[in-house]
Design a protein around this motif. Structure first.
Motif, PDB file in Angstrom:
ATOM      1  N   ARG A 286       6.470 -10.364   4.135  1.00  0.00           N
ATOM      2  CA  ARG A 286       5.178 -10.322   3.449  1.00  0.00           C
ATOM      3  C   ARG A 286       4.924  -8.903   2.949  1.00  0.00           C
ATOM      4  O   ARG A 286       5.408  -7.933   3.527  1.00  0.00           O
ATOM      5  CB  ARG A 286       4.056 -10.725   4.408  1.00  0.00           C
ATOM      6  N   ILE A 287       4.164  -8.797   1.873  1.00  0.00           N
ATOM      7  CA  ILE A 287       3.787  -7.492   1.329  1.00  0.00           C
ATOM      8  C   ILE A 287       2.276  -7.353   1.416  1.00  0.00           C
ATOM      9  O   ILE A 287       1.532  -8.229   0.964  1.00  0.00           O
ATOM     10  CB  ILE A 287       4.241  -7.326  -0.140  1.00  0.00           C
ATOM     11  N   LYS A 288       1.817  -6.274   2.035  1.00  0.00           N
ATOM     12  CA  LYS A 288       0.378  -6.041   2.173  1.00  0.00           C
ATOM     13  C   LYS A 288       0.006  -4.674   1.595  1.00  0.00           C
ATOM     14  O   LYS A 288       0.805  -3.727   1.644  1.00  0.00           O
ATOM     15  CB  LYS A 288      -0.028  -6.091   3.656  1.00  0.00           C
ATOM     16  N   VAL A 289      -1.219  -4.583   1.096  1.00  0.00           N
ATOM     17  CA  VAL A 289      -1.739  -3.308   0.586  1.00  0.00           C
ATOM     18  C   VAL A 289      -2.477  -2.601   1.719  1.00  0.00           C
ATOM     19  O   VAL A 289      -3.393  -3.157   2.323  1.00  0.00           O
ATOM     20  CB  VAL A 289      -2.682  -3.532  -0.611  1.00  0.00           C
ATOM     21  N   LEU A 290      -2.056  -1.382   2.020  1.00  0.00           N
ATOM     22  CA  LEU A 290      -2.706  -0.537   3.021  1.00  0.00           C
ATOM     23  C   LEU A 290      -3.099   0.749   2.291  1.00  0.00           C
ATOM     24  O   LEU A 290      -2.289   1.670   2.140  1.00  0.00           O
ATOM     25  CB  LEU A 290      -1.731  -0.253   4.175  1.00  0.00           C
ATOM     26  N   LYS A 291      -4.320   0.785   1.820  1.00  0.00           N
ATOM     27  CA  LYS A 291      -4.744   1.795   0.864  1.00  0.00           C
ATOM     28  C   LYS A 291      -4.508   3.223   1.364  1.00  0.00           C
ATOM     29  O   LYS A 291      -4.942   3.601   2.451  1.00  0.00           O
ATOM     30  CB  LYS A 291      -6.226   1.597   0.534  1.00  0.00           C
ATOM     31  N   ASN A 292      -3.775   3.995   0.544  1.00  0.00           N
ATOM     32  CA  ASN A 292      -3.542   5.435   0.798  1.00  0.00           C
ATOM     33  C   ASN A 292      -3.072   5.735   2.214  1.00  0.00           C
ATOM     34  O   ASN A 292      -3.491   6.712   2.842  1.00  0.00           O
ATOM     35  CB  ASN A 292      -4.816   6.243   0.498  1.00  0.00           C
ATOM     36  N   TRP A 293      -2.151   4.900   2.746  1.00  0.00           N
ATOM     37  CA  TRP A 293      -1.726   5.068   4.141  1.00  0.00           C
ATOM     38  C   TRP A 293      -1.032   6.403   4.387  1.00  0.00           C
ATOM     39  O   TRP A 293      -1.075   6.936   5.494  1.00  0.00           O
ATOM     40  CB  TRP A 293      -0.838   3.913   4.583  1.00  0.00           C
ATOM     41  N   GLN A 294      -0.416   6.984   3.350  1.00  0.00           N
ATOM     42  CA  GLN A 294       0.295   8.256   3.544  1.00  0.00           C
ATOM     43  C   GLN A 294      -0.628   9.406   3.932  1.00  0.00           C
ATOM     44  O   GLN A 294      -0.158  10.405   4.479  1.00  0.00           O
ATOM     45  CB  GLN A 294       1.027   8.662   2.258  1.00  0.00           C
ATOM     46  N   SER A 295      -1.920   9.262   3.618  1.00  0.00           N
ATOM     47  CA  SER A 295      -2.873  10.346   3.898  1.00  0.00           C
ATOM     48  C   SER A 295      -3.928   9.957   4.923  1.00  0.00           C
ATOM     49  O   SER A 295      -4.889  10.701   5.143  1.00  0.00           O
ATOM     50  CB  SER A 295      -3.562  10.780   2.588  1.00  0.00           C
ATOM     51  N   ASP A 296      -3.762   8.806   5.563  1.00  0.00           N
ATOM     52  CA  ASP A 296      -4.735   8.312   6.532  1.00  0.00           C
ATOM     53  C   ASP A 296      -4.171   8.484   7.945  1.00  0.00           C
ATOM     54  O   ASP A 296      -3.234   7.794   8.328  1.00  0.00           O
ATOM     55  CB  ASP A 296      -5.000   6.818   6.241  1.00  0.00           C
TER      56      ASP A 296
END
Length: 305
Positions: A286-296
């Motif tokens: 599955r593909i999910k959107v995890l908004k701006n995870w690189q900076s969270d």
């Protein structure tokens, strides 16, 4: 088995390859270990965590640590990867600077060398010219001289091709000679200390990165949700995996037209996962959107960074 009993004069230790992104560190790690333990891709910063591969010889046990490339970070993820790399350098018995044969030594290589010497000032250094199958022997000779000049005339420098295997054994001989005498750290059948879930996640990420360009590769993270027996098909494992991206548009790119790229990811990753698990596998992706995870910070922690 008591693998701590080792012959007199036996050498062992931890060594790592350092260099700019895409200098062939992961490919070389796989070539020395003799099987694929580190994923490879044409994008910078493919390696996200230190991967230990064990090379077993009659006279030595070499633990090769493949690290993320040291770079000038642009995100919180980049900063954390750099810290991991620096911590890894400090624990090494030998550090090898990797320079590709087909690229001139530049400011980025000097920046990395300066950082290595700051973090691990007493650790022995050697040089490796990678990708020698891509250039002429004259070009290899010029690069050898340039790397000797960078590291010092007394430094060991070895040219090698991870693809053809040329100079592989010579490189292992030189690495062995620079390691201290010591015991075996791992049993003879051990090739890596990466856990199974991590290796599966990396295989899926490698398949997802294939053919991608620009910024998207940095935004892709993979997590194994669970591995359970298939209730309807004895001998088959259901492997549930999630790919995270930062924006909806990135999910669209990974899906591809009519879901073709998505199917291609499953097609590329599944056989390797079957081989790793020694089992037939149903790969539920599955593909999910995890908004701006690189900076969270919270999401980075959840994803293991």
């Amino acid at each position: 088995m008591d693998y701590t009993n080792t012959p007199e004069g036996f050498r062992s230790g931890f060594m790592c390859f350092v260099g700019r992104p895409n200098t062939g560190k992961s490919t070389l790690t796989n070539a020395l270990v003799g099987q694929k333990i580190a994923i490879t891709a044409n994008q910078p910063e493919t390696t996200r965590h230190p991967i230990r591969g064990i090379v077993h010889r009659d006279d030595a046990q070499i633990i090769v640590v493949d690290t993320p490339g040291l770079h000038r970070p642009r995100t919180l993820l980049g900063e954390r990867l750099n810290e991991v790399v620096k911590d890894t350098y400090a624990d090494m018995d030998l550090i090898a600077i990797t320079i590709p044969a087909d690229e001139k030594i530049g400011p980025g290589d000097r920046w990395i060398l300066d950082n290595v010497r700051k973090v691990a000032p007493k650790t022995p250094l050697m040089g490796i010219i990678t990708k020698i199958d891509k250039v002429s022997r004259d070009q290899v000779a010029l690069q050898l001289m340039a790397l000797h000049k960078l590291l010092g005339e007394d430094s060991e420098v070895v040219p090698v091709s991870a693809v053809t295997g040329e100079q592989r054994d010579i490189l292992l001989d030189v690495i062995t000679s620079l390691l201290p005498e010591g015991p075996k750290f791992y049993p003879d059948d051990h090739v890596t200390d990466d856990d199974t879930n991590t290796r599966i996640a990396e295989l899926v990420r490698e398949a997802a990165l294939s053919g991608l360009k620009d910024e998207l590769p940095h935004s892709v993270a993979v997590e194994v949700d669970e591995i359970i027996p298939n209730p309807d098909r004895p001998g088959t494992l259901n492997v549930h995996v999630i790919i995270y991206v930062e924006r909806p548009g990135q999910k669209t790119i990974l899906m591809g037209k009519n879901g073709r790229r998505f199917k291609g990811i499953i097609h590329a990753a599944r056989p390797q996962i079957c081989k790793l698990l020694d089992s037939n596998v149903y790969l539920d992706l599955r593909i999910k959107v995890l908004k701006n995870w690189q900076s969270d910070p919270k999401q980075l922690g959840r994803l293991g960074f």
